[in-house]
Design a protein around this motif. Structure first.
Motif, short mmCIF file in Angstrom:
data_model
loop_
_atom_site.label_atom_id
_atom_site.label_comp_id
_atom_site.label_asym_id
_atom_site.label_seq_id
_atom_site.Cartn_x
_atom_site.Cartn_y
_atom_site.Cartn_z
N SER A 322 0.80 -1.22 0.00
CA SER A 322 0.00 0.00 0.00
C SER A 322 0.83 1.27 0.00
O SER A 322 0.29 2.36 0.03
CB SER A 322 -0.96 0.01 1.19
N GLN A 323 2.16 1.15 -0.04
CA GLN A 323 2.99 2.36 -0.16
C GLN A 323 2.59 3.13 -1.42
O GLN A 323 2.58 4.36 -1.42
CB GLN A 323 4.46 1.98 -0.22
N ASP A 324 2.27 2.42 -2.49
CA ASP A 324 1.77 3.10 -3.68
C ASP A 324 0.37 2.61 -4.03
O ASP A 324 -0.10 2.79 -5.15
CB ASP A 324 2.73 2.89 -4.87
N ASN A 325 -0.30 1.96 -3.05
CA ASN A 325 -1.67 1.49 -3.23
C ASN A 325 -1.78 0.57 -4.44
O ASN A 325 -2.77 0.57 -5.15
CB ASN A 325 -2.63 2.67 -3.38
N PHE A 326 -0.72 -0.22 -4.68
CA PHE A 326 -0.68 -1.05 -5.89
C PHE A 326 -1.85 -2.02 -5.98
O PHE A 326 -2.58 -2.06 -6.96
CB PHE A 326 0.64 -1.82 -5.97
N LEU A 327 -2.02 -2.82 -4.95
CA LEU A 327 -2.97 -3.93 -5.06
C LEU A 327 -4.41 -3.44 -5.14
O LEU A 327 -5.18 -3.92 -5.97
CB LEU A 327 -2.80 -4.88 -3.87
N THR A 328 -4.77 -2.47 -4.31
CA THR A 328 -6.15 -2.00 -4.34
C THR A 328 -6.48 -1.32 -5.67
O THR A 328 -7.55 -1.52 -6.23
CB THR A 328 -6.43 -1.05 -3.17
N SER A 329 -5.55 -0.51 -6.18
CA SER A 329 -5.83 0.17 -7.45
C SER A 329 -5.86 -0.81 -8.61
O SER A 329 -6.68 -0.68 -9.52
CB SER A 329 -4.78 1.27 -7.71
N THR A 330 -4.99 -1.82 -8.58
CA THR A 330 -4.98 -2.83 -9.65
C THR A 330 -6.27 -3.63 -9.65
O THR A 330 -6.89 -3.86 -10.69
CB THR A 330 -3.77 -3.78 -9.48
N LEU A 331 -6.70 -4.08 -8.47
CA LEU A 331 -7.93 -4.86 -8.38
C LEU A 331 -9.16 -4.00 -8.66
O LEU A 331 -10.17 -4.49 -9.17
CB LEU A 331 -8.03 -5.52 -7.01
N GLN A 332 -9.07 -2.72 -8.35
CA GLN A 332 -10.19 -1.83 -8.67
C GLN A 332 -10.39 -1.78 -10.19
O GLN A 332 -11.52 -1.86 -10.69
CB GLN A 332 -9.93 -0.43 -8.13
N ASP A 333 -9.29 -1.68 -10.94
CA ASP A 333 -9.38 -1.72 -12.40
C ASP A 333 -9.94 -3.06 -12.86
O ASP A 333 -10.78 -3.12 -13.77
CB ASP A 333 -8.01 -1.50 -13.03
N PHE A 334 -9.48 -4.14 -12.24
CA PHE A 334 -9.93 -5.48 -12.61
C PHE A 334 -11.45 -5.61 -12.45
O PHE A 334 -12.16 -6.06 -13.36
CB PHE A 334 -9.21 -6.51 -11.75
N PHE A 335 -11.97 -5.20 -11.30
CA PHE A 335 -13.41 -5.34 -11.06
C PHE A 335 -14.22 -4.42 -11.97
O PHE A 335 -15.34 -4.77 -12.37
CB PHE A 335 -13.72 -5.05 -9.58
N GLN A 336 -13.67 -3.27 -12.30
CA GLN A 336 -14.37 -2.37 -13.22
C GLN A 336 -14.45 -2.97 -14.62
O GLN A 336 -15.52 -2.99 -15.25
CB GLN A 336 -13.65 -1.02 -13.26
N LYS A 349 -20.01 -13.10 -12.22
CA LYS A 349 -20.57 -13.46 -10.92
C LYS A 349 -19.47 -13.88 -9.95
O LYS A 349 -19.48 -13.52 -8.77
CB LYS A 349 -21.59 -14.59 -11.10
N ARG A 350 -18.50 -14.68 -10.45
CA ARG A 350 -17.38 -15.10 -9.61
C ARG A 350 -16.58 -13.88 -9.14
O ARG A 350 -16.14 -13.83 -7.99
CB ARG A 350 -16.47 -16.04 -10.40
N ALA A 351 -16.40 -12.91 -10.04
CA ALA A 351 -15.65 -11.69 -9.67
C ALA A 351 -16.38 -10.89 -8.61
O ALA A 351 -15.76 -10.34 -7.68
CB ALA A 351 -15.41 -10.84 -10.91
N GLU A 352 -17.70 -10.82 -8.71
CA GLU A 352 -18.48 -10.08 -7.71
C GLU A 352 -18.35 -10.72 -6.33
O GLU A 352 -18.22 -10.03 -5.32
CB GLU A 352 -19.95 -10.03 -8.15
N LYS A 353 -18.35 -12.05 -6.27
CA LYS A 353 -18.19 -12.75 -4.98
C LYS A 353 -16.79 -12.51 -4.42
O LYS A 353 -16.61 -12.32 -3.21
CB LYS A 353 -18.43 -14.25 -5.17
N PHE A 354 -15.79 -12.51 -5.29
CA PHE A 354 -14.41 -12.29 -4.86
C PHE A 354 -14.25 -10.87 -4.33
O PHE A 354 -13.60 -10.63 -3.30
CB PHE A 354 -13.46 -12.54 -6.02
N LYS A 355 -14.86 -9.93 -5.01
CA LYS A 355 -14.81 -8.53 -4.58
C LYS A 355 -15.44 -8.37 -3.20
O LYS A 355 -14.89 -7.70 -2.32
CB LYS A 355 -15.55 -7.67 -5.61
N ALA A 356 -16.60 -9.02 -2.98
CA ALA A 356 -17.26 -8.94 -1.68
C ALA A 356 -16.40 -9.59 -0.60
O ALA A 356 -16.33 -9.08 0.53
CB ALA A 356 -18.63 -9.64 -1.76
N HIS A 357 -15.73 -10.68 -0.94
CA HIS A 357 -14.85 -11.37 0.02
C HIS A 357 -13.70 -10.46 0.44
O HIS A 357 -13.41 -10.34 1.64
CB HIS A 357 -14.32 -12.65 -0.61
N LEU A 358 -13.05 -9.81 -0.52
CA LEU A 358 -11.91 -8.94 -0.20
C LEU A 358 -12.36 -7.72 0.58
O LEU A 358 -11.66 -7.26 1.49
CB LEU A 358 -11.20 -8.51 -1.49
#
Length: 387
Positions: A322-336, A349-358
């Motif tokens: 999170s020093q450069d917020n890499f993972l959250t910003s990358t996954l945000q693009d992925f879910f979008q 549907k699988r992505a929506e469940k994964f997003k809710a889990h994270l």
């Protein structure tokens, strides 16, 4: 090595592992050495001679030499190697004190292996059983990683080392050559001057991890300005280029490479593995067009990430990612991207469940506006100043 108990094992499983499991006979490993297989490690004791009842398949053997002075101990850098073991196979290795490494040359000596096999009953009390409690976790880490992929990615030396083995780019064999180099007996006037005085180093040939090259250009030759913009936002062209070059016949092997990099980092302590894992993940998560084309690849990616992120403590992301917020910003693009038109319904549907889990596990908000990630102004307590 502390003795592991098989008492918790189902008797049928224990019997099958005893009959079909592979055996690693590791002779001469010094007392105190940190040695492990897959997701578990121990400190070697005086009676240790190896590991038995190892489930056939791919495994990661890793070890760190330890000096045991009178007060305290010093642990050396970790070394690891992937081994593909067959049912009832016996691998024999001897500890080389000069290199602080395991020498497997005796495994090629059929007479020596036959002799060991004949004396297994005598060796048995000195062999620790495979830590079966980590087997499920290990399989979840490597279910896409085949022997072929691991062999192609491992260094030619066969060893994955936490610290790179580096040598000078230029060898100064003669006194005259060394005399022409910048002198180090005067004070440096700047950091740049100090860095310039250091010898330029390179990694020793054969010790490099052989990861796939991620294309630096994300767009095809002759692309128009509009296409350059398109393929810079959607990295599908770069992803397809990598798949064509490295995993043409088996695109899912890219997930094996992602798992290989993760294991190298998490278990092998190889930072280069983490860097490659990040780059591969960014490429996969920002390839919008590929999500419509490679359904199975992305279904597999979600499962791989579910297991990988489930094993990393939350404060890991605070300290490193999170020093450069890499993972959250990358996954945000992925879910979008994956919620866009043309994406398979089951995948979405699988992505929506994964997003809710994270979101639940890490309290990450993937729906926040990226502008919300701007620096926050913090009010200091009265009397506290920042120089």
């Amino acid at each position: 090595m502390a003795s592991s108990s098989c008492a918790d094992l189902d008797p049928d499983v224990a019997l099958r592992l005893f009959e079909e499991g592979a055996t690693l006979v590791l002779l001469g490993v010094p007392r105190g050495t940190e040695l492990g297989i897959d997701c578990k490690s121990w400190q070697v004791g005086p009676r240790f001679r190896g590991v038995k009842m190892i489930p056939p398949g791919l495994h990661f053997l890793h070890f760190s030499s330890v000096n045991l002075p009178s007060c305290g101990s010093e642990i050396g850098p970790k070394t690891g190697l992937f081994l593909s073991l067959k049912p009832r196979e016996i691998l024999v290795a001897n500890w080389d004190p000069k290199t602080e490494d395991l020498d497997f040359s005796d495994s090629k000596n059929e007479e020596e292996v036959s002799r060991i096999r004949a004396s297994l009953q005598e060796l048995d009390p000195y062999l620790g059983p495979y830590p079966y409690e980590v087997m499920r976790k290990w399989v979840s880490f490597t279910d896409h990683l085949s022997e072929e992929v691991a062999n192609n990615l491992q260094p030619l030396s066969g060893r994955i080392c936490a610290f790179s083995d580096v040598i000078p780019e230029v060898e100064f064999r003669h006194t005259k050559d060394r005399a022409e180099q910048p002198r180090n007996d005067t004070a440096c006037q700047s950091m740049k001057e100090g860095l310039d005085r250091l010898p330029r180093m390179k990694q020793r040939e054969g010790t490099e991890l052989r990861f796939s090259d991620i294309p630096k250009k994300t767009y095809p030759p002759g692309a128009t300005p509009a296409e350059i913009t398109q393929w810079s936002l959607d990295l599908s062209y770069a992803l397809e280029t990598l798949l064509e070059k490295n995993h043409k016949l088996q695109p899912l092997n890219l997930l094996g490479e992602l798992q290989f990099a993760f294991v190298c980092f998490l278990i092998g302590n190889v930072y280069e593995g983490f860097e490659h894992w990040k780059r591969l993940l960014a490429l996969l998560c920002r390839s919008e067009g590929a999500m419509r084309k490679h359904k199975e690849l992305y279904l597999g990616l979600i499962t791989v990430l579910y297991h990988q992120l489930g094993e990393i403590p939350p404060d890991f992301f605070v300290d490193i990612v999170s020093q450069d917020n890499f993972l959250t910003s990358t996954l945000q693009d992925f879910f979008q991207f994956i919620s866009g038109p043309g994406v398979d319904g089951a995948l979405r549907k699988r992505a929506e469940k994964f997003k809710a889990h994270l979101t639940k596990k890490f309290c990450w908000d993937f729906d926040a506006d990226l502008d919300d990630c701007a620096p926050v102004v913090v009010e200091l307590p009265e009397g506290v100043t920042v120089d």
